[in-house]
Design a protein around this motif. Structure first.
Motif, PDB file in Angstrom:
ATOM      1  N   LYS A   1      19.973   4.806  35.295  1.00 13.35           N
ATOM      2  CA  LYS A   1      21.263   4.455  34.698  1.00 13.35           C
ATOM      3  C   LYS A   1      21.411   5.076  33.336  1.00 13.35           C
ATOM      4  O   LYS A   1      20.425   5.146  32.605  1.00 13.35           O
ATOM      5  CB  LYS A   1      21.297   2.941  34.376  1.00 13.35           C
ATOM      6  CG  LYS A   1      21.676   2.045  35.458  1.00 13.35           C
ATOM      7  CD  LYS A   1      21.805   0.639  34.901  1.00 13.35           C
ATOM      8  CE  LYS A   1      21.571  -0.314  36.043  1.00 13.35           C
ATOM      9  NZ  LYS A   1      21.829  -1.703  35.675  1.00 13.35           N
TER      10      LYS A   1
ATOM     11  N   ASP B   1      24.760  -5.533  29.948  1.00 12.21           N
ATOM     12  CA  ASP B   1      25.625  -5.227  28.814  1.00 12.21           C
ATOM     13  C   ASP B   1      26.363  -6.454  28.316  1.00 12.21           C
ATOM     14  O   ASP B   1      26.846  -6.480  27.191  1.00 12.21           O
ATOM     15  CB  ASP B   1      26.590  -4.068  29.145  1.00 12.21           C
ATOM     16  CG  ASP B   1      27.541  -4.400  30.266  1.00 12.21           C
ATOM     17  OD1 ASP B   1      28.488  -5.169  30.045  1.00 12.21           O
ATOM     18  OD2 ASP B   1      27.322  -3.900  31.397  1.00 12.21           O
TER      19      ASP B   1
ATOM     20  N   THR C   1      31.540   0.016  34.902  1.00  9.69           N
ATOM     21  CA  THR C   1      32.519   0.365  33.876  1.00  9.69           C
ATOM     22  C   THR C   1      31.815   0.734  32.564  1.00  9.69           C
ATOM     23  O   THR C   1      32.390   1.380  31.707  1.00  9.69           O
ATOM     24  CB  THR C   1      33.485  -0.813  33.617  1.00  9.69           C
ATOM     25  OG1 THR C   1      32.704  -1.959  33.262  1.00  9.69           O
ATOM     26  CG2 THR C   1      34.316  -1.133  34.841  1.00  9.69           C
ATOM     27  N   VAL C   2      30.559   0.278  32.452  1.00  9.80           N
ATOM     28  CA  VAL C   2      29.795   0.528  31.227  1.00  9.80           C
ATOM     29  C   VAL C   2      28.670   1.526  31.504  1.00  9.80           C
ATOM     30  O   VAL C   2      28.338   2.354  30.678  1.00  9.80           O
ATOM     31  CB  VAL C   2      29.201  -0.810  30.700  1.00  9.80           C
ATOM     32  CG1 VAL C   2      28.225  -0.562  29.556  1.00  9.80           C
ATOM     33  CG2 VAL C   2      30.314  -1.747  30.273  1.00  9.80           C
ATOM     34  N   ALA C   3      28.084   1.415  32.700  1.00 10.80           N
ATOM     35  CA  ALA C   3      26.955   2.279  33.048  1.00 10.80           C
ATOM     36  C   ALA C   3      27.356   3.244  34.160  1.00 10.80           C
ATOM     37  O   ALA C   3      28.324   3.014  34.881  1.00 10.80           O
ATOM     38  CB  ALA C   3      25.791   1.418  33.520  1.00 10.80           C
TER      39      ALA C   3
HETATM   40  N1  LIG Z   1      18.837  -2.112  39.888  1.00 15.54           N
HETATM   41  C1  LIG Z   1      19.849  -1.780  40.692  1.00 15.54           C
HETATM   42  N2  LIG Z   1      19.671  -1.739  42.027  1.00 15.54           N
HETATM   43  C2  LIG Z   1      20.686  -1.374  42.859  1.00 15.54           C
HETATM   44  N3  LIG Z   1      21.892  -1.023  42.435  1.00 15.54           N
HETATM   45  C3  LIG Z   1      22.132  -1.049  41.116  1.00 15.54           C
HETATM   46  C4  LIG Z   1      21.132  -1.441  40.174  1.00 15.54           C
HETATM   47  N4  LIG Z   1      21.658  -1.359  38.947  1.00 15.54           N
HETATM   48  C5  LIG Z   1      22.937  -0.945  39.125  1.00 15.54           C
HETATM   49  N5  LIG Z   1      23.229  -0.761  40.420  1.00 15.54           N
HETATM   50  C6  LIG Z   1      24.509  -0.305  41.017  1.00 15.54           C
HETATM   51  O1  LIG Z   1      25.227   0.394  40.038  1.00 15.54           O
HETATM   52  C7  LIG Z   1      26.433  -0.275  39.724  1.00 15.54           C
HETATM   53  C8  LIG Z   1      26.696  -0.176  38.246  1.00 15.54           C
HETATM   54  O2  LIG Z   1      25.588  -0.699  37.507  1.00 15.54           O
HETATM   55  P1  LIG Z   1      25.795  -1.803  36.384  1.00 15.54           P
HETATM   56  O3  LIG Z   1      26.279  -3.075  36.975  1.00 15.54           O
HETATM   57  O4  LIG Z   1      24.553  -1.886  35.582  1.00 15.54           O
HETATM   58  O5  LIG Z   1      26.948  -1.097  35.550  1.00 15.54           O
HETATM   59  P2  LIG Z   1      27.998  -1.717  34.546  1.00 15.54           P
HETATM   60  O6  LIG Z   1      28.858  -0.612  34.115  1.00 15.54           O
HETATM   61  O7  LIG Z   1      27.280  -2.447  33.494  1.00 15.54           O
HETATM   62  O8  LIG Z   1      28.790  -2.728  35.480  1.00 15.54           O
HETATM   63  P3  LIG Z   1      30.066  -3.631  35.049  1.00 15.54           P
HETATM   64  O9  LIG Z   1      31.242  -2.752  35.175  1.00 15.54           O
HETATM   65  O10 LIG Z   1      30.042  -4.757  36.041  1.00 15.54           O
HETATM   66  O11 LIG Z   1      29.772  -4.064  33.646  1.00 15.54           O
HETATM   67  C9  LIG Z   1      26.235  -1.696  40.211  1.00 15.54           C
HETATM   68  O12 LIG Z   1      27.464  -2.277  40.556  1.00 15.54           O
HETATM   69  C10 LIG Z   1      25.369  -1.481  41.439  1.00 15.54           C
HETATM   70  O13 LIG Z   1      26.162  -1.121  42.528  1.00 15.54           O
END
Ligand SMILES: Nc1ncnc2c1ncn2[C@@H]1O[C@H](COP(=O)(O)OP(=O)(O)OP(=O)(O)O)[C@@H](O)[C@H]1O
Length: 610
Positions: free
Chosen positions: A380, A525, A365-367
């Protein structure tokens, strides 16, 4: 060095001594002055190259002093100094660049826009560093500085080693070899311990050597050793120092015997400096275990040998499951690691022709996370605004999220958080991207990604090692593997707490499982300093958080969102304290008192005296 008691304890380093040894020399003001004054483009280019090279030399001189200081601090058991030295080292590169950038901007504002000057100056720089061992490092410094100067202009500067790239590097130049026959005796190990050159006494060198020789003999058994068979022990001619520990690293080689091919056994001898002397704490002989001890999720090692290419290559040969780029980072050469990782990603794409597509697992949702199926890395970017599914009712903004990713890069990640390689102004060919991802990146209103003549330009790009996201792992693993993973998740949360990191988004989907089946946090985050969180004892209060900063340990298990009741039970049984306010408050108090708990970086079963 011998085991005699004639050694005196090493002298602690004074604060002024450290300050003096790690102080960055001032930029060369005479050169700068000449640069500001000249109007001649050739002179400008030559002087710019000299100014930057002189700043790099200042940086490199200090960075080379730090490993020796770390060894002295280890010998003196001066732990606060070892922690300080790690911090100084990690900030040094940027500090040197930041010293020069404002001076160049003020004295020569056209540097940020002059298209002609940079290539000519770069040619001057390359000529000046030709043949130097650290030429690629000097070039990385040059590119970092240039990137900072032109960053507002959106002109990416590539992350490659250019003509300074080394094609082949053999670790032979950093290895010391002991040739002997099987079985490896205590005397041979004692000789290796002596050669390490520590200037403090051993508590029981001969006793440790005998135990280490025994551990090695056990480890050699599966390789069908024969008494009298020739064997070579190759040890890196370098101390590796980190926190309270040091280690010797190398391998044992048995040659082709006719009935058996050549056999290699990795070797890590882990040392501690206890109150009563140096101790061999553990012997590791398994590549995965070495990887665990050398993890980029821990603080970096200071390597006393300056030949970083050969050391990184040796580590890669010992731990081939981890990409070469990250081997540079784990001995503190982050900027070369950065260049090496980007080259690897591009090489992976060239080789496999795979496209970058959204990473498997829950969509962020953030990345926005993306990867190629067989890549070792995940890339990312952080969105300008979270999606509608975002869990919290406030968002600190892109810069704050990047600050958190950077914070995790700089701290001791306690073995349970992935390192973040953060690039700025990176250009990647649009042909590398799957069409759906390309649409998402360009059409979701993300201001930090633009299209520039057939390439995507990323204002920031975070690269991490690829893990299997925990929910995907649990969906495919056996019952025993799943149980081990959720128990390891608890260890991960505890290690993070010991590093003063609390992830207020408790959800298990923020964690991933590595190839060596260890669990790490990869999403930062929602991290906060644990010491800034209010731990609530009121289990009855509604909601997960108030003002985002109140944590109710009773709700931990629910927050993890692990569906399987058996796995929830396994987590609760292994880590009951994580559900109790006493544990969290106790950890907060320990952190406030400066008592950072020890982090175990190899299995307890490998310790010689358990
Ligand atoms: N180092 C990694 N190795 C494998 N998959 C990853 C990695 N980092 C991120 N992902 C994948 O990408 C998705 C999104 O990354 P991330 O959790 O950093 O995003 P986010 O927007 O911060 O998530 P959230 O919505 O939980 O805050 C993760 O749910 C996972 O499926």
């Amino acid at each position: 060095m011998t085991a005699t008691a004639s050694h005196t304890r090493a002298r602690p380093l004074g604060a002024s001594e450290i300050e003096h040894a790690t102080r960055i020399a001032e930029p060369d003001f005479d050169l700068l002055d000449a640069l500001y004054r000249t109007d001649d483009p050739d002179d400008q280019a030559r002087l710019l190259a000299r100014v930057v090279l002189s700043a790099f030399d200042n940086y490199y001189a200090v960075s080379r002093r730090i490993p020796a200081l770390a060894q002295a601090a280890f010998e003196a058991r001066d732990w606060p100094v070892t922690v300080r030295l790690s911090k100084i080292r990690i900030g040094l590169y940027t500090a040197c660049i930041d010293q020069l950038v404002p001076l160049l901007k003020a004295g020569l504002p056209e540097l940020t826009t002059d298209e002609q000057l940079w290539p000519t100056a770069e040619a001057e720089l390359l000529a000046a560093i030709e043949g130097r061992y650290e030429a690629d490092f000097a070039f990385a410094f040059w590119q970092s500085l240039r990137r900072k100067l032109v960053s507002d202009e959106w002109r990416p500067v590539s992350y490659d080693a250019g003509s300074t790239a080394r094609r082949t590097t053999s670790p032979a130049a950093v290895l010391k070899t002991t040739a002997t026959t099987l079985p490896i005796t205590a005397e041979v190990i004692a000789g290796i311990l002596d050669e390490a050159g520590f200037r403090v006494p051993w508590r029981d060198r001969d006793g440790d050597a005998a135990l280490a020789a025994q551990a090695i003999e056990t480890a050699l058994e599966p390789l069908s050793p024969r008494p009298g068979e020739p064997v070579k022990i190759e040890i890196a001619d370098s101390g590796f120092l980190r926190n309270r520990g040091a280690c010797l690293v190398g391998r044992i080689k048995l040659r082709d015997r006719g009935d058996m091919p050549m056999r290699n056994l990795p070797l890590l001898i882990a040392l501690l400096n206890e109150k009563d002397g140096l101790v061999v704490d553990a012997v590791l002989t398994d590549s995965d275990e070495l990887q665990y001890a050398f993890s980029s999720t821990l603080a970096n090692y200071h390597a006393t040998n300056p030949r970083y290419h050969e050391l990184a290559r040796l580590l890669y040969e010992l731990m081939p499951k981890r990409p070469l780029g990250t081997q540079y980072s784990c001995i503190g050469f982050h900027h070369l690691g950065k260049v090496a990782v980007m080259s690897e990603i591009l090489a992976e794409h060239r080789k496999t022709k795979e496209k970058l597509a959204t990473a498997p697992g829950f969509k962020g949702t953030v990345a926005i996370a993306f990867t190629m199926p067989s890549s070792a890395y995940v890339l990312k970017i952080i969105r300008d605004h979270p999606t509608d599914d975002y869990k919290f009712d406030y968002f600190d903004g892109l810069d704050e999220v990047l600050r958190k990713y950077n914070l995790v890069h700089e701290i001791d990640r306690a073995g349970s958080m992935l390192d973040n390689i953060i690039y700025s102004n990176v250009k990647l060919d649009r042909a590398m991207f799957a069409p759906e991802l390309l649409d998402e990146l360009l059409e979701a209103g993300i201001g930090t990604v633009t299209l520039d003549r057939g390439a995507l330009v990323f204002r920031h790009l975070i690269v991490q090692i690829k893990l299997t996201p925990l929910p995907l792992y649990l969906a495919n693993a056996s019952a025993a593997e799943s149980r081990a993973a959720v128990i390891n998740l608890g260890d991960c949360i505890k290690n993070n707490a010991a590093a003063d990191i609390f992830n207020k988004d408790l959800d298990g989907r923020n964690y991933g499982v590595s190839r060596i089946r260890k669990v790490y946090l990869f999403d930062y985050d929602a991290v906060e300093p644990l010491t800034s969180v209010t731990v609530s004892r009121d289990g009855a209060a509604p909601g997960e958080f108030d003002n985002g900063m109140v944590f109710r340990p009773q709700e931990m298990l629910e927050g993890l969102r692990i569906d399987d009741p058996g796995l929830r039970r396994a987590f609760r049984d292994a880590h009951p304290e994580l559900m109790q306010a006493d544990y969290w408050e106790g950890m907060q108090q320990a952190l406030r008192d400066g008592k950072v708990p020890k982090v175990m970086n190899y299995p307890a079963s490998r310790r010689l005296r358990r």
